[in-house]
Structure formats: structure tokens, C-alpha cells
Scaffold this motif. Structure first.
Motif, mmCIF file in Angstrom:
data_model
loop_
_atom_site.group_PDB
_atom_site.id
_atom_site.type_symbol
_atom_site.label_atom_id
_atom_site.label_comp_id
_atom_site.label_asym_id
_atom_site.label_seq_id
_atom_site.Cartn_x
_atom_site.Cartn_y
_atom_site.Cartn_z
ATOM 1 N N LEU A 26 67.162 57.676 13.266
ATOM 2 C CA LEU A 26 67.002 56.071 12.966
ATOM 3 C C LEU A 26 67.692 55.515 14.166
ATOM 4 O O LEU A 26 66.979 54.565 14.828
ATOM 5 C CB LEU A 26 67.805 56.008 11.693
ATOM 6 C CG LEU A 26 67.594 54.430 11.254
ATOM 7 C CD1 LEU A 26 65.878 54.314 11.030
ATOM 8 C CD2 LEU A 26 68.335 53.846 10.254
ATOM 9 N N LEU A 37 62.737 51.471 14.168
ATOM 10 C CA LEU A 37 62.752 50.052 13.697
ATOM 11 C C LEU A 37 62.668 49.091 14.915
ATOM 12 O O LEU A 37 62.432 48.044 14.550
ATOM 13 C CB LEU A 37 64.063 49.803 12.914
ATOM 14 C CG LEU A 37 64.333 50.832 11.697
ATOM 15 C CD1 LEU A 37 65.780 50.301 11.188
ATOM 16 C CD2 LEU A 37 63.518 50.162 10.513
ATOM 17 N N PHE A 243 58.035 50.889 9.402
ATOM 18 C CA PHE A 243 58.789 51.978 8.913
ATOM 19 C C PHE A 243 58.282 52.539 7.665
ATOM 20 O O PHE A 243 58.729 53.798 7.737
ATOM 21 C CB PHE A 243 60.142 51.284 8.883
ATOM 22 C CG PHE A 243 61.219 52.136 8.396
ATOM 23 C CD1 PHE A 243 61.874 53.117 9.316
ATOM 24 C CD2 PHE A 243 61.742 52.356 6.917
ATOM 25 C CE1 PHE A 243 62.778 53.861 8.723
ATOM 26 C CE2 PHE A 243 62.630 53.158 6.498
ATOM 27 C CZ PHE A 243 63.228 54.061 7.677
ATOM 28 N N TYR A 246 55.896 55.269 8.871
ATOM 29 C CA TYR A 246 56.542 56.364 9.336
ATOM 30 C C TYR A 246 57.131 57.408 8.304
ATOM 31 O O TYR A 246 56.756 58.452 8.567
ATOM 32 C CB TYR A 246 57.484 55.642 10.280
ATOM 33 C CG TYR A 246 58.659 56.630 10.625
ATOM 34 C CD1 TYR A 246 58.523 57.800 11.545
ATOM 35 C CD2 TYR A 246 59.938 56.515 10.313
ATOM 36 C CE1 TYR A 246 59.516 58.524 12.009
ATOM 37 C CE2 TYR A 246 61.121 57.220 10.520
ATOM 38 C CZ TYR A 246 60.668 58.331 11.441
ATOM 39 O OH TYR A 246 61.841 59.386 11.742
#
Ligand SMILES: Cc1ncc(COP(=O)(O)O)c(C=O)c1O
Length: 366
Positions: A26, A37, A243, A246
Motif C-alpha cells: 500500500l 492510491l 483502488f 486493483y
């Protein structure tokens, strides 16, 4: 901190290896040197993510080439409006809806804002306890499309075969059993599903549509509500939910590589549902299951206890055993045990054990 057994109806449990991969990547994804992000939806990396997510879905569901796969926003609820906006017109033939629970009831009400739409079958008067048998729906001679909800998340009623809509294009809201088992895509003109049950986090809605039906889309629709445009632009007309797509890519990869595909997933889901229903049926004096046996959902198991007090006690005792998100939907009450793909067998076995012990405790007190 330990993870509890999450029986939520959605947003719902995600596979642990997927969560761990997201956590690892992340802050700095190794291919990007930045967070997922923080990256452009026009980047090469995201192009790859989008292509992989689509490839995984095509492989899992055996989607023929003539179907487009789109990743849209607005939830399944926006599809309630988009389907009639694209395929229903005021002067044209009407649409038939199979109303088997709260979600198809909503879908029909939304369609009626755009054109003639009616219930070809409605299970409301009997409390939404089943799907229709094949001869029951009263289809129109020339319907614009037939819409059904493969799994009613609130009432816990599921179709295990698509209804036969004759010549009319068949449209399915598959939100809450999507990717839980194979679907015969070729029987459908359009299948849509919000991701937040089996496919990923909230924020992306998957729409699978057959190319020829896109010819019927009228001109003049707002761009984001036009299936034809969104299909041509390959989910890239504007910024897609990067996101969510993903994560959906990771979940679909988990289904392919760790589970081994949807036939395997279905086998596991059958087993999980059987374990819970057996425990409920073994104490049927206490647990009143909602759906008729042949239509019992394998995803959302709904039942009542004798009174609300007992339901409160049940929920409190479940919580003390690390089991959460079991309260039935606010519109129907009772208990709902959602056992989507990512809810492990271990959680289901713990639930069955609790159901038996709670019933034994009640019997001992009586
Ligand atoms: C079967 C079904 N259809 C539609 C919806 C609405 O989905 P959304 O909240 O993504 O609009 C839900 C939500 O739970 C659902 O379960």
C-alpha cells in the motif's frame, strides 16, 4: 489484533492473503515506488491492472469474446436505472421483472421511472420465500428484457439456474452470488454485480454485456450512463475506481490460483452452506429458516428465533465467541449469516458449533 469471524452481508470478508498483499504494497508498491492510491489511471501499471482484472473474470466465468466487461461506479443500485435507461423506451415493449425479494423489488421500481416495466412474477405476498418454478412467470409476448436477481441478499433466496426468458434478453443482478459459482454467461444479455460481496471492496460494479444488445442503446444518454460509450472506452472514459479495480484483480487472481476456479469455489460454498443449514435444521423448533429448502441461498442464510429477546441474546453470545455482523437486514429483522467466498470453513464450523450449543442451552433451560 486478532481477526473476528465476519459474517457481514457486504462490504464483506476479503481473502486474508489479498488483504496482506494490499497491506504490503500500500505505501510503496514495488513496481511503482509509490502507493497504488497515488498512481494515474492512465499509467501503464494501471492499464495492466485493468487488463488482468478483465482477463481473470473472462477466464473464471468463461466469458465469450462478443461480451464486453466494464468496471463502473454507482453501485448495483445505479444499474437498476442504467438497464432501463439503455434498453427500455416509453413507447416500446415493456420489461418483465421476477420479483423475488427486496432487491428485485427496488430494481423494478426504478425501471418504472423510465418506461413500462411490470412483475412477471412476484413472491411478495408469500413473504419472498422462494423463486418461481419455470412455468409460473407470466412473461410478456415481446418483452424488452427479463430481469432477475440471482441471489436476494436480504431474504436469502437464490436461483440455481437462470430462468428461461424465451426470446427476451435476460438481465441478471448477480451482486451477491457473483463469482461464488460458474454462471452460464451465454444465457444472459447482461449481468451486473457490485463487487463488495465476493469480488472486492465497495466502489466498483462489474457489468458484462453482449455486444449485439448495445445496438439498442438510444442516443443522448449522459456519457457515464451509456453502456455503448462505456464499453467502447473500456472502463476508461473517466477516472475509474483505481483502488477497487486493483483489489478486484487480486481477488480474482486468488480465485484462479489459490482456489482453482469457480467450480471448486462452488463445491466449497455448497459444503459451507450445508454445514450451517444442517445445524439449523437439527434444532428447527428454535431456528425458523426463512427460504424454502430448494431456494435456500448458499451466500446469505436467514432465519428467525422465537422472539426478539432471544435474537438479542443470540447476537450477544455470538459476539462473545468472536462472531460479528449477524443481525438480519433492518427491513426484515432476524439473523443473517453471510458466508461469501472469503469466509473460511473454520468460521462456518465455529458457527455450526455455536448454533448447536445455543440450541442445547435453550433446551436445557426449558
Ligand atoms: C442483490 C443486490 N442488488 C443490489 C444491491 C445494491 O448494491 P449497491 O449498494 O452497490 O448499490 C445489493 C446490495 O447489497 C444487493 O445485495
Amino acid at each position: 489484533m486478532k481477526r473476528l469471524y465476519n459474517f457481514g452481508a457486504g462490504p464483506a470478508a476479503l481473502p486474508l492473503p489479498v488483504l496482506e498483499e494490499i497491506q504490503r504494497d500500500l505505501v510503496t508498491h514495488p513496481e511503482l515506488g509509490a502507493s497504488v492510491l497515488e498512481i494515474s489511471h492512465r499509467s501503464k501499471w494501471f492499464e495492466g491492472v485493468l487488463a488482468a482484472a478483465e482477463y481473470n473474470l473472462r477466464t473464471l466465468l468463461d466469458i465469450p469474446q462478443e461480451y464486453s466487461v466494464m468496471f463502473l461506479q454507482g453501485g448495483a443500485s445505479l444499474q437498476f436505472a442504467m438497464v432501463p435507461m439503455n434498453f427500455l423506451s416509453r413507447g416500446g415493449p415493456g420489461a418483465d421483472y421476477l420479483v423475488t425479494g427486496a432487491w428485485s423489488e427496488k430494481a423494478l421500481a426504478e425501471a418504472q421511472k423510465f418506461g413500462p416495466a411490470r412483475a412477471a412474477w412476484n413472491g411478495k405476498s408469500s413473504g419472498y420465500v422462494r423463486t418461481p418454478s419455470p412455468h409460473e412467470p407470466d412473461y410478456s409476448a415481446n418483452a424488452a428484457y427479463v430481469h432477475y436477481t440471482s441471489n436476494e441478499t436480504i431474504h436469502g433466496v437464490e436461483f440455481f439456474e437462470p430462468p428461461s426468458s424465451g426470446e427476451a434478453p435476460l438481465v441478471c443482478d448477480a451482486s451477491s452470488d457473483f463469482l461464488s459459482r460458474p454462471i452460464d454467461i451465454e444465457r444472459h444479455a447482461l449481468v451486473y454485480a457490485g463487487a463488495q460481496k465476493n469480488a472486492g471492496p465497495a466502489g466498483v460494479t462489474i457489468v458484462i454485456v453482449r455486444g449485439d444488445i448495445l445496438d439498442r442503446v438510444p442516443g443522448g444518454l449522459p456519457a457515464l450512463l451509456d453502456y455503448g460509450l462505456m464499453a467502447r472506452e473500456r472502463s476508461h472514459y473517466n477516472t475509474p475506481p483505481v483502488f477497487a479495480v486493483y483489489v478486484m484483480g487480486l481477488v480474482s487472481r486468488w480465485l484462479l490460483e489459490s482456489i482453482g476456479g469457480l467450480a471448486k469455489m462452488e463445491e466449497i460454498n455448497r459444503r459451507k452452506a450445508q454445514i450451517v443449514y444442517e445445524a439449523l435444521d437439527a434444532a428447527s423448533g428454535l431456528y425458523r429458516t426463512h427460504a424454502e429448502k430448494a431456494c435456500r441461498s448458499r451466500m446469505n442464510i436467514t432465519f428467525r428465533l422465537p422472539d426478539e429477546e432471544t435474537e438479542k441474546t443470540f447476537l450477544a453470545e455470538a459476539k462473545s465467541r468472536d462472531m460479528i455482523e449477524l443481525k438480519g437486514h433492518r427491513s426484515v429483522g432476524g439473523i443473517r449469516v453471510s458466508i461469501y467466498n472469503a469466509v473460511p470453513l473454520e468460521a462456518v464450523e465455529a458457527m455450526a458449533k455455536f448454533l448447536r450449543e445455543f440450541a442445547a442451552g435453550r433446551a436445557a433451560k426449558a
